[in-house]
Design an enzyme around this catalytic site. Sequence first.
Site, short mmCIF file in Angstrom:
data_model
loop_
_atom_site.label_atom_id
_atom_site.label_comp_id
_atom_site.label_asym_id
_atom_site.label_seq_id
_atom_site.Cartn_x
_atom_site.Cartn_y
_atom_site.Cartn_z
N HIS A 51 1.27 -8.02 0.63
CA HIS A 51 0.83 -8.42 1.39
C HIS A 51 1.39 -7.52 2.71
O HIS A 51 1.54 -6.67 2.55
CB HIS A 51 2.35 -9.47 1.97
CG HIS A 51 1.92 -11.08 1.17
ND1 HIS A 51 0.54 -11.64 1.18
CD2 HIS A 51 2.30 -11.80 -0.06
CE1 HIS A 51 0.28 -12.30 -0.02
NE2 HIS A 51 1.62 -12.53 -0.29
N ASP A 62 -2.86 -7.21 7.54
CA ASP A 62 -4.05 -8.25 7.82
C ASP A 62 -5.01 -8.12 8.62
O ASP A 62 -6.93 -8.36 7.83
CB ASP A 62 -3.78 -9.77 7.64
CG ASP A 62 -3.17 -9.98 6.49
OD1 ASP A 62 -3.28 -8.94 5.39
OD2 ASP A 62 -2.16 -10.99 6.51
#
Length: 392
Positions: A136, A166
């Site tokens: 992540h 992200d």
Amino acid sequence: MTEAKTPGDGPLAGVRVVELAGIGPGPFAAMLLADLGADVVRVDRPGGPALGVDPAHDVTNRNKRSVVVDLKDPEGSATVLDLAARADILIEGYRPGVAERLGVGPEQCHARNPRLVYGRMTGWGQEGPLADTAGHDIAYIALTGTLGMIGDPDRPPAVPANLLGDFAGGSLYLVTGVLAALHHARVTGTGQVVDAAIVDGTAHLSAMIHGMLAAGAWQDRRGANLLDGGCPYYGTYETADGKYLAVGALEPRFYDEFLRLLGLDDQRAARTDVTRWPALREQVAARFKSRTRDEWAAVFEGSDACVAPVLSLGEAPHHPHLAARGTFTRHQGITQPAPAPRFSATPARIRSGPARPGAATADVARDWDVPRLLPPAGPDDPQHSQPSRNPQ
């Protein structure tokens, strides 16, 4: 804050995008393309994404249309290939090899559409020792050295939500890549694969810092540099009400204005004397603690001292500057950032709210000429022969 308007369709009007549903950076990249006018069809999976937000509030799916396709069914992969045959761009965010196993990898799609730009959004990239492992945002930015730059030197690194990896290092690089590849495809007639890895994009964001490090102008440790909170006139300070102000008075004239309004004119020589920085920080902190955030914001308002209040998500849309620009907007009752950037000739807009999974199946089947999307119509089932007029 302004109500959403309808000035145009954006500079990407006419561009067709297939988004294979995922979470995080892929959907955000597709939202950006949709905001700019592309016709984005999101291929949702039965049951929805693993970390699904209520579809009615998932702003990253605004301006899109959704169909539901089971890619574990051979008929499902054939349906996606039909969509890819009619698309300009396809975006997927699976681990390496998964799209190929599902029958919708680059080779399968390019066999149907050689001009297709195939965008791949991953954390680690398509190859390398970690390519097949889970991850992540926080792990990606940790490995690139960027997480280690953020926060106080005597505390653990501060976690910048999932904005840095992200969305900045991932989504924005994917969008840049697929648009550059689209330009190439339109010039040459040949599509290609865009490998957008969050580790690559996040590392790329630190280019200036690496240059400063090489020049000896940056120390490779947290809270010791001009732009990482080590400098007393570039950082955040608590106010009397427990809120915060952000200070960025780097240049001499901005620094002088900052000191004047703060009542610390006798500290001008401390700007370039790092031995005086600890004492300067203490004085600045003490001054800011004497008033509330909004009282200090009023003192610095309209000045070039480069001081701003640290606002919450709920406060930001109501700031006078952001409200005047319409930086935030409301659409279908949801306050959200307006499309960005801005275009003088082809302004972007929010055309529709978050796409409901599968709600646009009939419309996409008609508009993209993909009848395979629709189940066989029975003799007493007229809905399949009458596509919905609901744009969602």
